[in-house]
Design a protein around this motif. Structure first.
Motif, short mmCIF file in Angstrom:
data_model
loop_
_atom_site.label_atom_id
_atom_site.label_comp_id
_atom_site.label_asym_id
_atom_site.label_seq_id
_atom_site.Cartn_x
_atom_site.Cartn_y
_atom_site.Cartn_z
N GLN A 80 0.82 -1.72 0.09
CA GLN A 80 -0.41 -0.12 0.16
C GLN A 80 0.71 1.30 0.09
N ALA A 81 1.62 1.47 1.13
CA ALA A 81 3.05 2.42 0.91
C ALA A 81 3.13 2.75 -0.29
N ALA A 82 4.28 1.64 -0.69
CA ALA A 82 5.14 1.72 -2.44
C ALA A 82 3.82 2.32 -3.24
N ILE A 83 2.95 1.67 -3.42
CA ILE A 83 1.41 2.51 -4.26
C ILE A 83 1.10 3.50 -4.52
N GLU A 84 1.35 4.23 -3.23
CA GLU A 84 0.63 5.69 -2.90
C GLU A 84 1.61 6.53 -3.41
N GLU A 85 3.27 6.12 -3.16
CA GLU A 85 4.50 6.77 -3.90
C GLU A 85 4.91 6.55 -5.24
N GLY A 86 3.47 5.36 -5.73
CA GLY A 86 4.54 5.37 -6.87
C GLY A 86 5.44 4.86 -7.80
N ILE A 87 6.30 3.98 -6.34
CA ILE A 87 7.31 3.30 -6.80
C ILE A 87 6.20 1.83 -7.50
N ARG A 88 6.70 1.14 -8.03
CA ARG A 88 7.05 -0.11 -8.51
C ARG A 88 7.11 -1.18 -7.76
N VAL A 89 5.66 -2.04 -8.33
CA VAL A 89 5.14 -3.08 -7.36
C VAL A 89 5.53 -4.42 -8.25
N THR A 90 5.79 -5.02 -7.94
CA THR A 90 5.91 -6.34 -9.33
C THR A 90 5.62 -7.56 -7.79
#
Length: 280
Positions: free
Chosen positions: A101-111
């Motif tokens: 959740q935190a990564a998505i909120e900051e636009g960091i790629r999640v894979t």
């Protein structure tokens, strides 16, 4: 967008031979590995015959919230952070959701690196319908909350998949039997992909009786969905009261109607008692 990447790496649920080359590469190439159990991670690396230069930090239920900041700092600085739980896919009844959740909120790629899943493995070998299913994870360990959760699933038409601890399995199956009916088909899958893998299939009543003995290991329970037309609670209460008026005892009447309707036995019993008091 930062160059940091968050990787959810699915680890073997039992047999280390199930580890994919992609998972091994993810662990080797990581800058940071957030491990549910750092000792198990190092044992997995040893069994795989590989080493990693990554910083390994503990990341489990008890410290997940406090670790998010540390992992986000690493991602913001451009590092590759890999989340690895003890077995299976992170964030599925395991740590991982908060950092995603935190990564998505900051636009960091999640894979993710896909891999073994106790949910899909148990579903596939259960012998129950696989076209539609739902994952319920761990229900509450508190008896009252567990019974209410199972009663709410009485008319769920999809195949249901649960996780359960071995020392609570017998209580879970008894409550599932009472809520869903003793003839409801189910399968208890134990130690999937491990040396002593075991799958026991039968009605919930039969499985509840089987589980009174000692059961060990990782447990996944698959339960068939409800079949046939839905019966409302009001209709079920009316049928119970009609049977009682004809001379049938209340508890046996409740048990039969609840099983046939896919309703919780305890809830139907209380509703029938309340209806009898109101009619007097």
């Amino acid at each position: 967008m930062t160059d940091g990447v968050l990787v959810l790496a699915a680890t073997p649920i039992g047999d280390v031979a199930d580890a994919s080359p992609a998972m091994v590469a993810a662990l080797v190439e990581a800058d940071v590995i957030a491990a549910e159990d750092t000792r198990r991670l190092r044992d997995l690396l040893r069994r795989l015959g590989v080493e990693t230069s990554a910083r390994v930090v503990s990341y489990f239920d008890g410290n997940e919230a406090s670790r998010v900041g540390v992992l986000m700092d690493a991602l913001r600085s451009g590092e590759r952070v890999v989340v690895a739980t003890d077995a299976g896919m992170p964030a599925v009844s395991d740590p991982g959701f908060r950092i995603v959740q935190a990564a998505i909120e900051e636009g960091i790629r999640v894979t993710a690196v896909p891999g073994p899943s106790a949910v899909l493995t148990a579903l596939a070998i259960s012998g129950l319908p696989t076209d539609r299913f739902c994952f319920e994870g761990f229900v509450s360990r508190k008896p009252g909350e567990r019974r209410r959760a199972l009663a709410a699933l009485a008319r769920e038409p999809r195949t249901m998949v649960f996780f359960e601890a071995p020392h609570r399995l017998a209580d879970f199956l008894v409550d599932a039997r009472d809520a869903l009916g003793e003839e409801r088909p189910a399968a208890v899958c134990r130690e999937l992909t491990k040396t002593y893998e075991e799958v026991v299939r039968g009605g919930l009543g039969e499985l509840a009786q089987w589980a009174t003995g000692e059961v060990r290991g990782e447990i996944t329970v698959v339960v068939a969905g409800a079949s046939g037309p839905a019966v409302s609670a009001a209709d079920a209460v009316a049928e119970v009261l009609a049977r009682v008026e004809e001379g049938e005892r209340l508890k046996p009447a409740v048990a039969e109607v609840a099983a046939a309707a896919g309703l919780g036995k305890n809830e139907l019993y209380e509703a029938a008692l309340a209806a009898r008091r109101e009619s007097r």
